[in-house]
Design a protein around this motif. Structure first.
Motif, short mmCIF file in Angstrom:
data_model
loop_
_atom_site.label_atom_id
_atom_site.label_comp_id
_atom_site.label_asym_id
_atom_site.label_seq_id
_atom_site.Cartn_x
_atom_site.Cartn_y
_atom_site.Cartn_z
N GLN A 72 1.12 -1.41 -0.06
CA GLN A 72 -0.26 -0.10 -0.04
C GLN A 72 1.00 1.34 -0.22
N MET A 73 1.92 1.53 -1.30
CA MET A 73 2.39 2.49 -1.10
C MET A 73 3.46 2.65 -2.33
N VAL A 74 2.60 4.07 -2.91
CA VAL A 74 3.41 4.32 -4.82
C VAL A 74 4.13 5.17 -4.61
N ARG A 75 5.27 4.20 -4.77
CA ARG A 75 6.51 5.29 -4.87
C ARG A 75 6.44 6.33 -5.87
N SER A 76 7.63 7.61 -5.94
CA SER A 76 7.55 9.08 -6.68
C SER A 76 8.03 8.03 -7.74
N LEU A 77 7.29 7.14 -8.41
CA LEU A 77 8.34 6.69 -9.92
C LEU A 77 7.11 7.44 -11.14
N ALA A 78 7.86 7.91 -12.12
CA ALA A 78 7.09 7.91 -13.08
C ALA A 78 5.44 7.05 -13.80
N ASP A 79 6.48 5.77 -13.58
CA ASP A 79 5.03 4.35 -14.49
C ASP A 79 4.73 3.92 -13.46
N GLU A 80 4.74 4.24 -12.16
CA GLU A 80 4.24 3.94 -11.10
C GLU A 80 2.96 4.73 -10.72
N TYR A 87 1.56 8.99 -5.78
CA TYR A 87 2.53 9.24 -4.50
C TYR A 87 1.98 8.96 -2.97
N SER A 88 2.00 7.96 -3.65
CA SER A 88 2.01 7.98 -1.52
C SER A 88 2.73 9.17 -0.11
N LEU A 89 1.62 9.80 0.73
CA LEU A 89 2.54 10.32 1.81
C LEU A 89 2.58 9.63 3.03
N ALA A 90 3.61 10.74 3.53
CA ALA A 90 3.43 9.25 5.14
C ALA A 90 2.49 9.69 6.02
N GLY A 91 2.09 11.53 6.03
CA GLY A 91 1.09 11.20 7.12
C GLY A 91 -0.49 10.71 6.35
N GLU A 92 -0.50 10.22 5.16
CA GLU A 92 -1.74 9.16 5.01
C GLU A 92 -1.85 8.44 6.07
N SER A 93 -1.07 7.63 6.62
CA SER A 93 -0.95 6.62 7.25
C SER A 93 -0.54 6.52 9.16
N ALA A 94 -0.85 8.52 9.30
CA ALA A 94 -0.77 8.99 10.25
C ALA A 94 -1.58 7.88 11.42
N TYR A 95 -3.14 6.96 11.47
CA TYR A 95 -3.61 6.83 12.14
C TYR A 95 -3.66 5.21 11.74
N ASP A 96 -2.97 4.65 11.38
CA ASP A 96 -2.91 3.18 10.46
C ASP A 96 -1.44 2.87 11.68
N PRO A 108 -1.02 -6.78 -7.54
CA PRO A 108 -0.73 -5.04 -7.72
C PRO A 108 -0.75 -4.27 -5.88
N ASP A 109 -0.38 -2.71 -6.21
CA ASP A 109 -0.56 -2.25 -4.99
C ASP A 109 -2.00 -1.99 -4.74
N LEU A 110 -2.71 -1.66 -3.47
CA LEU A 110 -3.89 -1.41 -3.22
C LEU A 110 -3.88 0.49 -3.06
N ALA A 111 -3.15 0.75 -2.44
CA ALA A 111 -2.80 2.52 -2.04
C ALA A 111 -4.36 3.22 -2.67
N ARG A 112 -4.64 2.85 -3.76
CA ARG A 112 -5.48 3.71 -4.42
C ARG A 112 -6.70 2.96 -4.71
N LEU A 113 -6.79 2.07 -4.33
CA LEU A 113 -7.87 1.45 -4.54
C LEU A 113 -9.34 1.84 -4.63
N ILE A 236 -1.35 17.40 -4.16
CA ILE A 236 0.65 17.52 -5.12
C ILE A 236 0.10 17.97 -6.10
N LEU A 237 -0.28 16.34 -6.59
CA LEU A 237 0.06 15.69 -8.11
C LEU A 237 -0.77 17.25 -9.01
N THR A 238 -1.83 17.75 -8.88
CA THR A 238 -3.07 18.42 -9.63
C THR A 238 -1.30 19.45 -9.18
N GLU A 239 -0.96 19.90 -8.57
CA GLU A 239 -0.17 20.91 -8.90
C GLU A 239 1.76 21.35 -9.43
#
Length: 242
Positions: A72-80, A87-96, A108-113, A236-239
């Motif tokens: 559950q972690m999308v890396r900051s790589l273009a193909d990912e 890509y995943s942010l550390a803050g997203e998992s603050a409550y995990d 497959p990765d499930l971070a954006r499922l 962030i991606l939009t910006e």
């Protein structure tokens, strides 16, 4: 360098001391950044905690070992990013607790499922993966049709609240009722659920059978929540694309 190592091997206490020093350096490198984690990790302002039903689904996800094949972690790589989304942010998992980022991708990765597939697709896929994906090597989980045990949900929310997850006392007290209410949008309890969790969590019968609350309801609710607890990564991606 080889002579130094050879001499250390001849002096056992020296070798022990060198091992301690090497382990200490590695430990400091890993531990020291944690002292500034509050300054380096930005908490998304719109981050929401999991609902009791989603939390129960997360427990089933861990119980069945889903994390062993799905990260559950999308890396900051273009193909990912092209394949999985922002890509995943550390803050997203603050409550995990525990976090399930991982690195294993048998599946497959499930971070954006969340919302990528319908509830019916998830139900069919969990019960018979090859009916939906012929090449899948994922096992079937027919026992997920069993009734969900909600007896420990209040205790789970209370434990997470002590770790900093923003579950209010009324949320903890109503955990079992809210788990049932989330799968029954037409029930009287649904209004209380909305009052406590707002309109962002999905409110519907996830396994298409509102007459009973099953483990399928919980797991599908959790899967549909992945990537929907905050909009920060998408912002962030939009910006960056502008």
């Amino acid at each position: 360098m080889l002579r130094l190592h050879y001499n250390l091997e001849r002096v056992s206490m020296g070798l022990v001391a060198a091992i301690i020093v090497a382990a200490s350096v590695g430990g400091i490198v890993e531990i020291a950044p944690l002292f500034t984690i509050d300054e380096t990790v930005e908490m998304p302002a719109d981050l929401r905690p999991l609902t009791p039903l989603e939390l129960a689904g997360r427990g089933i996800y861990i119980r069945e070992g889903c994390y062993a094949c799905h990260s559950q972690m999308v890396r900051s790589l273009a193909d990912e990013i092209d394949r999985y989304g922002p890509y995943s942010l550390a803050g997203e998992s603050a409550y995990d607790h525990p976090m399930l980022w991982g690195s294993k991708r048998t599946g497959p990765d499930l971070a954006r499922l969340g919302s990528k597939y319908s509830d019916a697709w998830h139900v069919a896929h969990l019960l018979n993966p090859r009916a939906m994906v012929p090449a899948s090597i994922m096992p079937a989980y027919p026992w997920l049709t069993e009734t969900l045990d909600t007896g420990l949900l209040s205790d789970s929310l209370a434990a997470l609240a002590r770790l900093g997850v923003p579950y209010a006392p009324e949320m903890i007290a109503a955990a079992e009722a809210d788990a049932l209410a989330q799968s029954r949008p037409d029930s009287d309890a649904a209004e209380g659920f909305l009052a406590r969790y707002g309109e962002r969590p999905a409110l519907r019968s996830f396994d298409a059978d509102p007459s009973r609350l099953t483990e399928l309801d919980a797991l599908v609710a959790y899967l549909q929540s992945l990537g929907t607890q905050t909009d920060a990564p998408f912002g962030i991606l939009t910006e960056r694309s502008q």
